[in-house]
Design a protein around this motif. Structure first.
Motif, mmCIF file in Angstrom:
data_model
loop_
_atom_site.group_PDB
_atom_site.id
_atom_site.type_symbol
_atom_site.label_atom_id
_atom_site.label_comp_id
_atom_site.label_asym_id
_atom_site.label_seq_id
_atom_site.Cartn_x
_atom_site.Cartn_y
_atom_site.Cartn_z
ATOM 1 N N SER A 6 0.823 -1.203 0.000
ATOM 2 C CA SER A 6 0.000 0.000 0.000
ATOM 3 C C SER A 6 0.860 1.257 0.000
ATOM 4 O O SER A 6 0.579 2.219 -0.729
ATOM 5 N N GLU A 10 1.159 4.072 -2.965
ATOM 6 C CA GLU A 10 0.972 5.502 -2.707
ATOM 7 C C GLU A 10 2.138 6.306 -3.269
ATOM 8 O O GLU A 10 1.940 7.345 -3.916
ATOM 9 N N ARG A 48 -6.391 -1.919 -11.096
ATOM 10 C CA ARG A 48 -7.439 -1.198 -10.367
ATOM 11 C C ARG A 48 -7.958 0.019 -11.120
ATOM 12 O O ARG A 48 -8.809 0.758 -10.630
ATOM 13 N N GLY A 352 -6.300 6.989 -1.668
ATOM 14 C CA GLY A 352 -7.186 6.177 -0.833
ATOM 15 C C GLY A 352 -7.791 5.012 -1.598
ATOM 16 O O GLY A 352 -8.017 3.944 -1.020
ATOM 17 N N ASP A 353 -8.049 5.201 -2.894
ATOM 18 C CA ASP A 353 -8.571 4.107 -3.712
ATOM 19 C C ASP A 353 -7.602 2.936 -3.722
ATOM 20 O O ASP A 353 -8.007 1.771 -3.615
ATOM 21 N N ALA A 355 -5.268 2.218 -1.489
ATOM 22 C CA ALA A 355 -5.196 1.611 -0.158
ATOM 23 C C ALA A 355 -6.426 0.751 0.106
ATOM 24 O O ALA A 355 -6.336 -0.341 0.669
ATOM 25 N N GLN A 356 -7.596 1.222 -0.316
ATOM 26 C CA GLN A 356 -8.835 0.474 -0.087
ATOM 27 C C GLN A 356 -8.842 -0.825 -0.877
ATOM 28 O O GLN A 356 -9.193 -1.884 -0.351
ATOM 29 N N ASP A 357 -8.416 -0.739 -2.123
ATOM 30 C CA ASP A 357 -8.380 -1.942 -2.946
ATOM 31 C C ASP A 357 -7.388 -2.954 -2.415
ATOM 32 O O ASP A 357 -7.592 -4.158 -2.453
ATOM 33 N N SER A 358 -6.263 -2.429 -1.879
ATOM 34 C CA SER A 358 -5.236 -3.307 -1.331
ATOM 35 C C SER A 358 -5.737 -4.043 -0.108
ATOM 36 O O SER A 358 -5.510 -5.236 0.060
ATOM 37 N N SER A 359 -6.458 -3.323 0.763
ATOM 38 C CA SER A 359 -6.958 -3.936 1.991
ATOM 39 C C SER A 359 -8.074 -4.922 1.720
ATOM 40 O O SER A 359 -8.291 -5.874 2.465
ATOM 41 N N GLY A 360 -8.783 -4.697 0.587
ATOM 42 C CA GLY A 360 -9.893 -5.590 0.276
ATOM 43 C C GLY A 360 -9.503 -6.787 -0.565
ATOM 44 O O GLY A 360 -10.306 -7.680 -0.803
ATOM 45 N N SER A 361 -8.271 -6.787 -1.041
ATOM 46 C CA SER A 361 -7.853 -7.872 -1.919
ATOM 47 C C SER A 361 -7.382 -9.085 -1.145
ATOM 48 O O SER A 361 -7.112 -8.991 0.034
#
Length: 361
Positions: A6, A10, A48, A352-353, A355-361
């Protein structure tokens, strides 16, 4: 591992925001990571929809090394909208995460500017910009009126020269903006635009058709409990013949208001008794110094900087003087502040997109 990825993503996104396009090798050198790590990050971000191959290539081959592909932010990263609501009319700009303006529209409003007229002009500008460039992810609005901190509605205070009644920019713009709409007073946005020139502790005194003051402490604008901090029109100061009276009344006594309104006539102020004007404004500076103790007072607006000398003379007679300087940002300062904030928020949203995709993957 997810946190490291993440963070790398960034850094890649922010590097592309700074340089517009980079190869994987250039990204690795810019960020200080290995080429394989940069390549993996680019792959993830491309999947993404945040980064795209531009189709441009480095001049490789024939002893010049491998051909490199240039990458940039994808169009799907989205856009932001900055809007100014002022007596001169509505101005809207829509731009991408590089800060490049895709479109700009202006729509005049009549005087007196009733809320319904302003709302119609605001909706038209937002609709046309969204129709051309697509609905923005977020918007930041500058308004030449007090803004209620709890509701983001424009509020009509006594002797405010612009709107008559209330206006809800968030509700008006909701159908044309995909995400949050942030609203604040124009003087506060102008002060934010001035921060890189004035430091982190200063007061921004706006002297134009309207009268306002923004207080900046620790780099942040002090808005007050309701959002009305800096509304100086009714602050008691020194009027003609040395009499104590509200600032707006002092300008009335000096005969420098536009006929039938409380708006200040810039031409009339410049032709008036400069010592009297300077003394009236100096009284406001005295109150600001006593309550906030700023390191500097920045004077902006349509006529304030032109009378800086007269204001300085008045301030020099105060028990506690403070240095004054003219505003450095003179071209649409409120819109400039709102635009900068919108750009920062858009870039944060793009990051943030990832980071969000990373945490949800």
């Amino acid at each position: 591992m997810d946190l490291l990825r993440s963070q790398t993503d960034e850094h890649v996104l922010r590097a592309l925001m700074r340089h517009r396009r980079l190869t994987r090798a250039e990204l690795a050198a810019e960020i200080g990571i290995s080429k394989p790590t940069a390549g993996e990050s680019v792959r993830r971000l491309a999947e993404r929809g945040l980064v795209a191959d531009t189709g441009e290539r480095t001049p490789g081959g024939r002893g010049k090394g491998r051909v490199g592909s240039y990458y940039a932010l994808a169009e799907s990263a989205g856009m932001a909208l900055a809007v100014s609501i002022a007596p001169q009319g509505i101005v809207g700009e829509i731009f991408d995460a590089y800060g490049d303006t895709a479109d700009r529209l202006e729509h005049s409003v009549g005087r007196p500017a009733a809320p319904a007229d302003v709302a119609a002009a605001l909706e038209r500008v937002c609709w046309e910009l969204a129709a051309g460039a697509g609905p923005p992810r977020l918007a930041v609005v500058s308004a030449a009126d007090p803004v209620d901190r709890a509701t983001d509605r424009l509020v009509h205070l006594p002797d405010a020269p612009f709107l008559v009644g209330e206006l809800d920019p968030v509700a008006v713009m909701a159908a044309h903006v995909r995400g949050p709409v942030t609203v604040d007073n124009d003087v506060n946005w102008a002060a934010r635009a001035e921060r890189e020139h004035a430091g982190e502790d200063f007061a921004y005194l706006y002297l134009g058709e309207g009268l306002g003051c923004a207080l900046v402490a620790g780099g942040e604008v002090i808005r007050g409990r309701s959002g009305f901090a800096g509304e100086i029109a009714h602050l008691v100061t020194t009027g003609p013949q040395g009499r104590a009276m509200p600032l707006i009344e002092a300008f009335g006594r000096l005969g420098v208001r536009l006929p039938g309104t409380t708006a200040i006539d810039a031409g009339a102020v410049l032709a008036a008794d400069r010592r009297a004007v300077g003394a009236a404004v100096a009284g406001v500076v005295a109150a600001v110094v006593a309550l906030v103790d700023p390191g500097l007072v920045v004077v902006g607006g349509t006529w304030g900087p032109a009378l800086l000398g007269a204001i300085e003379e008045g301030v020099a007679e105060l028990a506690r003087a403070v240095p004054l300087k003219p505003a450095a940002v003179t071209k649409e300062p409120a819109l400039a502040g709102a635009r900068r904030a919108a750009l920062e928020r858009l870039r944060a949203a793009v990051v943030g997109d990832a980071a969000q995709d990373s945490s949800g993957s």
